[in-house]
Design a protein around this motif. Structure first.
Motif, PDB file in Angstrom:
ATOM      1  N   UNK A  56      16.296  32.268  -1.832  1.00  0.00           N
ATOM      2  CA  UNK A  56      15.563  33.757  -2.331  1.00  0.00           C
ATOM      3  C   UNK A  56      14.958  34.763  -1.137  1.00  0.00           C
ATOM      4  N   UNK A  57      14.583  33.899   0.092  1.00  0.00           N
ATOM      5  CA  UNK A  57      14.229  34.070   1.273  1.00  0.00           C
ATOM      6  C   UNK A  57      15.365  36.035   1.747  1.00  0.00           C
ATOM      7  N   UNK A  58      17.119  35.368   1.564  1.00  0.00           N
ATOM      8  CA  UNK A  58      17.870  35.900   1.570  1.00  0.00           C
ATOM      9  C   UNK A  58      19.062  36.040   2.612  1.00  0.00           C
ATOM     10  N   UNK A  59      19.166  34.509   2.969  1.00  0.00           N
ATOM     11  CA  UNK A  59      20.134  34.031   4.094  1.00  0.00           C
ATOM     12  C   UNK A  59      21.553  33.723   3.777  1.00  0.00           C
ATOM     13  N   UNK A 100      17.918  37.777  -1.527  1.00  0.00           N
ATOM     14  CA  UNK A 100      16.892  38.260  -2.601  1.00  0.00           C
ATOM     15  C   UNK A 100      16.049  39.504  -1.648  1.00  0.00           C
ATOM     16  N   UNK A 101      15.213  38.225  -1.181  1.00  0.00           N
ATOM     17  CA  UNK A 101      14.089  38.477  -0.870  1.00  0.00           C
ATOM     18  C   UNK A 101      14.762  39.411   0.717  1.00  0.00           C
ATOM     19  N   UNK A 102      16.047  39.381   1.531  1.00  0.00           N
ATOM     20  CA  UNK A 102      16.102  40.039   2.559  1.00  0.00           C
ATOM     21  C   UNK A 102      16.836  41.623   2.247  1.00  0.00           C
ATOM     22  N   UNK A 103      17.868  41.235   0.828  1.00  0.00           N
ATOM     23  CA  UNK A 103      18.081  42.671   0.250  1.00  0.00           C
ATOM     24  C   UNK A 103      17.104  43.868   0.017  1.00  0.00           C
ATOM     25  N   UNK A 104      16.307  43.430  -0.008  1.00  0.00           N
ATOM     26  CA  UNK A 104      15.037  44.591  -0.659  1.00  0.00           C
ATOM     27  C   UNK A 104      14.367  45.046   0.294  1.00  0.00           C
ATOM     28  N   UNK A 116      19.809  46.748  -5.287  1.00  0.00           N
ATOM     29  CA  UNK A 116      18.603  45.858  -5.880  1.00  0.00           C
ATOM     30  C   UNK A 116      18.960  44.576  -6.139  1.00  0.00           C
ATOM     31  N   UNK A 117      18.710  43.864  -6.544  1.00  0.00           N
ATOM     32  CA  UNK A 117      18.778  42.397  -7.093  1.00  0.00           C
ATOM     33  C   UNK A 117      18.499  42.754  -8.792  1.00  0.00           C
ATOM     34  N   UNK A 118      19.466  41.837  -8.974  1.00  0.00           N
ATOM     35  CA  UNK A 118      19.589  42.051 -10.696  1.00  0.00           C
ATOM     36  C   UNK A 118      19.091  40.745 -11.030  1.00  0.00           C
ATOM     37  N   UNK A 119      18.483  40.986 -12.623  1.00  0.00           N
ATOM     38  CA  UNK A 119      17.565  39.879 -13.194  1.00  0.00           C
ATOM     39  C   UNK A 119      18.761  38.482 -13.191  1.00  0.00           C
ATOM     40  N   UNK A 120      19.806  38.822 -13.632  1.00  0.00           N
ATOM     41  CA  UNK A 120      20.530  37.498 -13.939  1.00  0.00           C
ATOM     42  C   UNK A 120      20.707  36.870 -12.248  1.00  0.00           C
ATOM     43  N   UNK A 121      20.872  37.858 -11.153  1.00  0.00           N
ATOM     44  CA  UNK A 121      20.911  36.840  -9.776  1.00  0.00           C
ATOM     45  C   UNK A 121      19.354  36.439  -9.180  1.00  0.00           C
TER      46      UNK A 121
END
Length: 278
Positions: free
Chosen positions: A181-184, A189-193, A150-155
């Motif tokens: 943020x959407x992740x494209x 971030x969002x897409x990866x989750x 999952x994304x890290x806080x640093x990311x």
């Protein structure tokens, strides 16, 4: 005023009430209308054509309204319920509390992804999957399989530091905060989750998994955080942009709300962290 809390801080009673309200919406048929709506926009939103819910500047206000509608539906069942959020940059393990049997249940079994515990497991009878991409009628997950981390806080911080909301070509190729943020693009971030959870969450019918709402409540919280950090940055585009929703243009499917109406979340709810800092 509704206060959205970190799922890790929910009491046992708050978890029970949230689950009961979600199950009641499912029983009444109201839940599946949200799944149908989301899938319709996933299928229709394209980089080269009209795009509203995804791949576009209105990704964030569209989902803010979508979550508000769902939260109000929950509150019509139990007025005490608010949408919790899942901070996946902190609660990054398959053993995090949201995956416990008293809340959302855990990952799916290896051979078919079927979730076997918790209130949304097929065996409970509470959660038949009716709006489907295939013939399987049970909730599926594969936590940490489609992508390991999952994304890290640093990311997250790297994306929050971007000062520009969005820019041409206003789609999945755009630079700027919204698309990272959407992740494209970028750290994703969002897409990866969605992919990390797997199962229905990795498809257009992702709201079939109740974790969808906790995930998007956190995405919404990150937008609010970005707004606080960049008070001089605005939603763009402002006007006259083909195929996307401008600042004062109404959004489908509601046709009664504009991105400009949704920039201030505090008209509708606050987050627990805002309560602590006020």
């Amino acid at each position: 005023m509704t206060v959205r809390k970190n799922q890790a801080a929910l009491t046992a009673d708050e978890k029970r009430r949230f689950v009961a309200a979600v199950v009641e919406l499912k029983r009444s048929g109201r839940y599946d209308t949200f799944v149908t709506t989301h899938n319709g926009f996933i299928m229709a939103d394209t980089d080269a054509g009209e795009r509203t819910g995804h791949r576009s500047p209105s990704f964030l206000p569209w989902h803010r309204r979508f979550l508000l509608d769902f939260e109000r539906a929950l509150q019509s069942v139990d007025a005490s319920v608010a949408l919790p959020y899942w901070d996946w940059s902190t609660d990054r393990s398959t053993r995090a509390s949201l995956w416990a049997p008293d809340f959302l249940g855990g990952t799916g079994r290896s051979r078919d992804g079927r979730v076997m515990d918790g209130p949304f497991a097929e065996a409970t009878g509470n959660w038949p999957i009716s709006v489907r991409v295939d013939g399987r009628t049970y909730l599926r997950r594969a936590l940490g399989t489609g992508v390991r981390e999952l994304p890290t806080r640093a990311e997250v911080e790297s994306v929050l530091s971007m000062a520009t909301y969005d820019m041409a070509p206003w789609n999945s190729a755009s630079d700027g905060f919204r698309n990272h943020l959407e992740g494209w693009r970028g750290v994703n971030l969002h897409n990866r989750v969605h992919v990390w959870v797997g199962g229905q969450m990795a498809t257009g019918v992702s709201p079939n998994d109740p974790v969808f709402w906790l995930h998007h409540a956190y995405v919404d919280k990150l937008w609010a955080e970005w707004q606080r950090r960049h008070p001089d940055s605005r939603y763009v585009p402002a006007a006259g942009t083909r195929d996307v929703v401008d600042l004062d243009e109404t959004m489908k499917p509601w046709n009664d709300v504009r991105p400009s109406d949704l920039l201030d979340h505090t008209r509708h709810y606050t987050f627990d962290t805002e309560q602590e800092s006020s």
